[in-house]
Design a protein around this motif. Sequence first.
Motif, PDB file in Angstrom:
ATOM      1  N   GLU A  58      -7.748  -0.050  11.317  1.00  0.00           N
ATOM      2  CA  GLU A  58      -8.530   0.691  10.332  1.00  0.00           C
ATOM      3  C   GLU A  58      -7.764   1.914   9.827  1.00  0.00           C
ATOM      4  N   ARG A  59      -7.084   2.596  10.728  1.00  0.00           N
ATOM      5  CA  ARG A  59      -6.287   3.753  10.332  1.00  0.00           C
ATOM      6  C   ARG A  59      -5.156   3.338   9.393  1.00  0.00           C
ATOM      7  N   LEU A  60      -4.492   2.239   9.693  1.00  0.00           N
ATOM      8  CA  LEU A  60      -3.428   1.735   8.825  1.00  0.00           C
ATOM      9  C   LEU A  60      -3.974   1.314   7.467  1.00  0.00           C
ATOM     10  N   ARG A  61      -5.151   0.691   7.453  1.00  0.00           N
ATOM     11  CA  ARG A  61      -5.760   0.271   6.189  1.00  0.00           C
ATOM     12  C   ARG A  61      -6.124   1.482   5.336  1.00  0.00           C
ATOM     13  N   GLN A  62      -6.718   2.497   5.952  1.00  0.00           N
ATOM     14  CA  GLN A  62      -7.072   3.706   5.222  1.00  0.00           C
ATOM     15  C   GLN A  62      -5.834   4.413   4.689  1.00  0.00           C
TER      16      GLN A  62
ATOM     17  N   PRO B 253      -3.642   3.267  -4.084  1.00  0.00           N
ATOM     18  CA  PRO B 253      -5.025   2.945  -4.445  1.00  0.00           C
ATOM     19  C   PRO B 253      -5.150   1.766  -5.405  1.00  0.00           C
ATOM     20  N   GLY B 254      -4.144   1.505  -6.227  1.00  0.00           N
ATOM     21  CA  GLY B 254      -4.214   0.388  -7.161  1.00  0.00           C
ATOM     22  C   GLY B 254      -3.887  -0.948  -6.534  1.00  0.00           C
ATOM     23  N   GLY B 255      -3.396  -0.946  -5.317  1.00  0.00           N
ATOM     24  CA  GLY B 255      -2.987  -2.189  -4.670  1.00  0.00           C
ATOM     25  C   GLY B 255      -4.132  -3.147  -4.435  1.00  0.00           C
ATOM     26  N   SER B 256      -5.246  -2.645  -3.945  1.00  0.00           N
ATOM     27  CA  SER B 256      -6.375  -3.528  -3.683  1.00  0.00           C
ATOM     28  C   SER B 256      -6.995  -4.010  -4.987  1.00  0.00           C
ATOM     29  N   MET B 257      -6.984  -3.176  -6.013  1.00  0.00           N
ATOM     30  CA  MET B 257      -7.506  -3.610  -7.312  1.00  0.00           C
ATOM     31  C   MET B 257      -6.607  -4.699  -7.891  1.00  0.00           C
ATOM     32  N   ARG B 258      -5.304  -4.526  -7.764  1.00  0.00           N
ATOM     33  CA  ARG B 258      -4.364  -5.525  -8.261  1.00  0.00           C
ATOM     34  C   ARG B 258      -4.524  -6.836  -7.497  1.00  0.00           C
ATOM     35  N   ASP B 259      -4.763  -6.760  -6.201  1.00  0.00           N
ATOM     36  CA  ASP B 259      -4.982  -7.970  -5.416  1.00  0.00           C
ATOM     37  C   ASP B 259      -6.216  -8.711  -5.892  1.00  0.00           C
ATOM     38  N   GLY B 260      -7.258  -7.982  -6.244  1.00  0.00           N
ATOM     39  CA  GLY B 260      -8.468  -8.614  -6.743  1.00  0.00           C
ATOM     40  C   GLY B 260      -8.255  -9.302  -8.072  1.00  0.00           C
TER      41      GLY B 260
END
Length: 64
Positions: free
Chosen positions: A12-16, A23-30
């Motif tokens: 969880e710490r690594l994910r945060q 911050p755009g990485g998860s949006m790009r993955d989606g």
Amino acid sequence: MDSKKTAKENRERLRQNELKHNPGGSMRDGFNKGDAAGDMGWKGMALLILVLFLGYVIYRFFFS
């Protein structure tokens, strides 16, 4: 039992940390996933088709 908890906390710490620095990485993955219909289910897809159809009918009514 404590080792599993610390491993979970570490993940969880690594994910945060990743979200904070990219911050755009998860949006790009989606967006790259490309499976919008699979996430909605059949009811959501039917509602989307209905809204698009009604939008087209209203557009044709007002602009023709």
